[in-house]
Design a protein around this motif. Structure first.
Motif, PDB file in Angstrom:
ATOM      1  N   VAL A  51       0.823  -1.181  -0.230  1.00 53.70           N
ATOM      2  CA  VAL A  51       0.002   0.011   0.034  1.00 53.70           C
ATOM      3  C   VAL A  51       0.979   1.294   0.045  1.00 53.70           C
ATOM      4  CG1 VAL A  51      -1.700   1.320   1.504  1.00 53.70           C
ATOM      5  CG2 VAL A  51      -2.153  -1.097   1.060  1.00 53.70           C
ATOM      6  N   PHE A  52       2.052   1.204   0.805  1.00 49.06           N
ATOM      7  CA  PHE A  52       2.672   2.420   0.792  1.00 49.06           C
ATOM      8  C   PHE A  52       3.488   2.561  -0.532  1.00 49.06           C
ATOM      9  CE2 PHE A  52       7.106   4.182   1.331  1.00 49.06           C
ATOM     10  CZ  PHE A  52       6.691   5.530   2.023  1.00 49.06           C
ATOM     11  N   TRP A  53       3.847   1.568  -0.972  1.00 50.68           N
ATOM     12  CA  TRP A  53       4.431   1.489  -2.551  1.00 50.68           C
ATOM     13  C   TRP A  53       3.404   2.067  -3.617  1.00 50.68           C
ATOM     14  CZ3 TRP A  53       8.926   1.869  -4.851  1.00 50.68           C
ATOM     15  CH2 TRP A  53       8.952   1.406  -6.216  1.00 50.68           C
ATOM     16  N   TYR A  54       2.099   1.567  -3.421  1.00 51.39           N
ATOM     17  CA  TYR A  54       1.352   2.062  -4.558  1.00 51.39           C
ATOM     18  C   TYR A  54       1.026   3.535  -4.256  1.00 51.39           C
ATOM     19  CZ  TYR A  54      -0.084  -2.680  -5.369  1.00 51.39           C
ATOM     20  OH  TYR A  54       0.174  -4.241  -5.552  1.00 51.39           O
ATOM     21  N   SER A  55       1.110   3.992  -3.146  1.00 54.77           N
ATOM     22  CA  SER A  55       0.815   5.495  -2.921  1.00 54.77           C
ATOM     23  C   SER A  55       1.713   6.492  -3.345  1.00 54.77           C
ATOM     24  CB  SER A  55       0.900   5.827  -1.055  1.00 54.77           C
ATOM     25  OG  SER A  55       2.042   5.771  -0.607  1.00 54.77           O
ATOM     26  N   LEU A  56       3.092   5.806  -3.892  1.00 56.53           N
ATOM     27  CA  LEU A  56       4.047   6.512  -4.704  1.00 56.53           C
ATOM     28  C   LEU A  56       4.069   6.351  -6.158  1.00 56.53           C
ATOM     29  CD1 LEU A  56       7.082   5.382  -2.533  1.00 56.53           C
ATOM     30  CD2 LEU A  56       5.578   7.846  -2.218  1.00 56.53           C
ATOM     31  N   HIS A  57       2.769   5.663  -6.554  1.00 52.89           N
ATOM     32  CA  HIS A  57       2.491   5.655  -8.096  1.00 52.89           C
ATOM     33  C   HIS A  57       1.021   6.012  -8.232  1.00 52.89           C
ATOM     34  CE1 HIS A  57       6.024   2.951  -6.955  1.00 52.89           C
ATOM     35  NE2 HIS A  57       6.068   3.073  -8.292  1.00 52.89           N
ATOM     36  N   GLU A  58       1.014   6.076  -9.604  1.00 51.59           N
ATOM     37  CA  GLU A  58      -0.633   6.303  -9.971  1.00 51.59           C
ATOM     38  C   GLU A  58      -0.722   5.137 -10.898  1.00 51.59           C
ATOM     39  OE1 GLU A  58      -4.139   6.891 -10.212  1.00 51.59           O
ATOM     40  OE2 GLU A  58      -3.011   8.395  -9.048  1.00 51.59           O
ATOM     41  N   TRP A  59      -1.962   4.379 -10.618  1.00 51.14           N
ATOM     42  CA  TRP A  59      -1.894   2.965 -11.073  1.00 51.14           C
ATOM     43  C   TRP A  59      -3.408   3.133 -11.971  1.00 51.14           C
ATOM     44  CZ3 TRP A  59      -2.875  -2.324  -8.228  1.00 51.14           C
ATOM     45  CH2 TRP A  59      -2.978  -3.404  -9.281  1.00 51.14           C
ATOM     46  N   ASN A  60      -3.261   3.158 -13.289  1.00 53.96           N
ATOM     47  CA  ASN A  60      -4.545   3.298 -13.988  1.00 53.96           C
ATOM     48  C   ASN A  60      -4.796   1.652 -14.722  1.00 53.96           C
ATOM     49  OD1 ASN A  60      -6.349   3.572 -16.158  1.00 53.96           O
ATOM     50  ND2 ASN A  60      -5.677   5.732 -16.467  1.00 53.96           N
ATOM     51  N   VAL A  61      -5.554   1.131 -14.205  1.00 53.99           N
ATOM     52  CA  VAL A  61      -6.227  -0.241 -14.537  1.00 53.99           C
ATOM     53  C   VAL A  61      -6.399  -0.344 -15.863  1.00 53.99           C
ATOM     54  CG1 VAL A  61      -7.317  -2.494 -13.920  1.00 53.99           C
ATOM     55  CG2 VAL A  61      -6.565  -0.880 -12.123  1.00 53.99           C
ATOM     56  N   LEU A  62      -7.172   0.501 -16.256  1.00 49.33           N
ATOM     57  CA  LEU A  62      -8.097   0.698 -17.608  1.00 49.33           C
ATOM     58  C   LEU A  62      -7.078   0.677 -18.599  1.00 49.33           C
ATOM     59  CD1 LEU A  62     -11.224   2.706 -17.041  1.00 49.33           C
ATOM     60  CD2 LEU A  62     -10.980   0.134 -17.070  1.00 49.33           C
ATOM     61  N   ALA A  63      -6.051   1.646 -18.545  1.00 50.66           N
ATOM     62  CA  ALA A  63      -4.789   1.855 -19.273  1.00 50.66           C
ATOM     63  C   ALA A  63      -3.723   0.955 -19.063  1.00 50.66           C
ATOM     64  CB  ALA A  63      -4.500   3.205 -19.424  1.00 50.66           C
ATOM     65  N   ASN A  64      -3.801   0.231 -18.256  1.00 54.14           N
ATOM     66  CA  ASN A  64      -2.654  -0.866 -17.699  1.00 54.14           C
ATOM     67  C   ASN A  64      -1.255  -0.117 -17.706  1.00 54.14           C
ATOM     68  OD1 ASN A  64      -1.521  -3.369 -17.272  1.00 54.14           O
ATOM     69  ND2 ASN A  64      -1.368  -3.805 -19.210  1.00 54.14           N
TER      70      ASN A  64
END
Length: 310
Positions: A51-64
């Motif tokens: 979760v901490f790692w994801y908070s440093l990224h922007e993850w667009n599932v639709l655009a992969n």
């Protein structure tokens, strides 16, 4: 002169000398706690790091796409115009739930601690909502709280026109608090009841001989002796209030406006409705920090408010 033959010394240690009693006990202990350690690692520690790692990224599932953004999500957190309202709703909900839940649970425990015929039936009756399905409980209350629901129908019998409980700001928050209080008050009631039954009767007898009234007995004897249970129930209730989701999702969907949008539901909206997984992870980090700070503060207060016999 006879020569005594010397026995040859073994070059290496035998396997039996390695498995001493202490080492066998240590291995047995490790095997017993291994499932718990594996579970905590897989389902708590690793997800927290992710979760901490994801908070440093922007993850667009639709655009992969999975793009590193650094502290951008935390900057958004500071600039989010909706966040003050969300935190305010969370604070109101948590405060209302803790105050009414603990007060009602303690009152019920005191009443049900009496030695009366059929008291077990009432204990079971008040505890039964705890084992009822949360979603089913909330759906039933959703029907009762409608404009033309059962509660307004009862009020109409007495000539009172009830409000639309779930669509007005003040009554919506009161409604979700009441639903949650009635759902879990039985659990705290049982904990308080067990604590009350552990208070020695000799103390009450001595207080009555000294002429102490009932309220003073309760304040000077009962509350100090059950204070460890009060601390436990307050921690459980506060942490649980910060994790409420199903009641909000079923009853109000966070409305009207942001009146009942608590932090967990706002996190869900950002991550799974608007697909801002990075920002949703940032909100979850903030929620985790709030829970840790409140729990630590309560634990530190135990030295002042909790009485230990030892």
């Amino acid at each position: 002169m006879a020569v005594v033959p010397q026995t040859a010394r073994p070059e290496g240690r035998s396997s039996s000398s390695f498995w001493t009693v202490a080492r066998r006990d240590s291995l047995a202990g490790l095997l017993f706690i291994a499932p718990q350690l594996i579970g905590i690692t897989l389902f708590v520690l690793i997800p927290l790091c992710l979760v901490f790692w994801y908070s440093l990224h922007e993850w667009n599932v639709l655009a992969n796409t999975f793009t590193y953004t650094g502290a951008t999500n935390y900057q958004m957190l500071l600039e989010d115009p909706s966040l003050p309202s969300v935190l305010g709703a969370t604070a109101v909900f948590s405060a209302g739930l803790v105050i009414f839940n603990l007060s009602l649970a303690l009152l019920l425990a005191v009443l049900l601690n009496q030695k009366l015929a059929g008291i077990t039936i009432f204990r079971t009756l008040f505890f039964s909502p705890v084992v009822v399905s949360l979603v089913a409980w909330t759906i039933v209350w959703g029907f009762l709280l409608q404009k033309n629901g059962g509660i307004n129908g009862v009020l109409l019998v007495f000539g009172i026109e009830g409000p639309n409980w779930l669509r007005e700001p003040v009554t919506a928050m009161i409604s979700v608090i009441v639903v949650q209080v009635f759902k879990n008050v039985g659990l705290n009631m049982i904990l308080f009841l067990a604590a009350l039954q552990g208070v020695p009767n000799e103390l009450y007898e001595a207080a009555r001989i000294d002429g102490a009234p009932r309220f003073k007995q309760f304040r000077r004897i009962t509350l100090p002796l059950i204070s460890p249970t009060i601390l436990l129930t307050s921690i459980i209730t506060i942490v649980g209030s910060l994790q409420v989701f199903a009641q909000i999702a079923v009853l109000t969907q966070g409305g009207p406006g942001l009146t009942t949008t608590v932090l967990v539901y706002y996190l869900y909206q950002q991550a799974f409705q608007f697909h801002f997984f990075g920002y949703g992870s940032t909100l979850s980090i903030m929620l985790f920090a709030i829970v840790v700070v409140l729990t630590f503060a309560q634990w530190q207060m135990r030295k002042r408010i909790v009485f230990y016999e030892s």
